[in-house]
Design a protein around this motif. Structure first.
Motif: not given
Length: 199
Positions: A86-96
């Motif tokens: 869940r995010t408001g105005a930010s960024t969520i990243k999943r890598r690797g």
């Protein structure tokens, strides 16, 4: 007295066999094995009953160790609760390398969610992803051989697009994306490579 043979390990599931088959198809696409080797190894994979049976056809390929670990781990039940990002105005990243659950729920008001599934072991043959986007965005980067069904995403003023095949094929990861994108966007694609970097 003779020593009893070592136990063959855990019994494996259809999902474990499909995961092993996906590794073999990827190896073929990368030129690591030939078509005849693929057919021979797939015969072994689909006849496998125990974790140990999967080791010989994968032993000389990248990702074999992760596949063995995945086969020894219990999978979530189909009705297991979704993991919520869940995010408001930010960024969520999943890598690797990250632990991809069977079900994900992506919620974004105005932010962005970027999930890269290309460099990790997918323990589940089908990944269910529910999106709930206001003006946010979700970008899903899937392996080259993967398929994705986005037909059940409802967009009011947003955009929904996929550049990968939608029909599920045996032995490759399949993503099912559904939910709503109010004014946001949902994109499913393979990764681009530029100057040795992926994005």
């Amino acid at each position: 007295m003779s020593t009893p043979p070592d136990p063959p390990g855990l019994r494996i599931s259809d999902a474990d066999r499909e995961r092993a088959a996906a590794l073999l198809h990827q190896a073929l696409a990368e030129g690591r094995i030939t078509v005849s080797e693929l057919e021979e190894r797939l015969t072994v994979v689909y006849a496998a009953r125990y974790e140990a049976d999967l080791r010989p056809p994968l032993a000389d390929l990248p990702g074999a160790h992760q596949a063995a670990i995945a086969a020894s781990r219990p999978l979530e039940a189909p009705d297991a609760p979704a993991v919520v990002l869940r995010t408001g105005a930010s960024t969520i990243k999943r890598r690797g390398a990250w632990d991809v659950p069977a079900r994900l729920r992506l919620q974004s008001a105005m932010g962005s969610v970027v999930l890269d599934f290309c460099d990790t072991t997918l323990r589940h043959p089908v990944i269910d992803i529910e999106v709930d986007l206001g003006a946010g965005s979700a970008r899903l980067l899937v392996p080259d051989e993967a398929t994705a069904d986005i037909d059940r995403v409802v967009a009011t003023m947003g955009t929904v697009k996929s550049s990968v095949p939608s029909i599920r094929r045996p032995g490759v990861p399949h993503f099912v994306v559904h939910g709503r994108a109010g004014m946001g966007s949902v994109t499913v694609r393979r990764r681009y490579r530029l100057a040795g970097h992926y994005f």
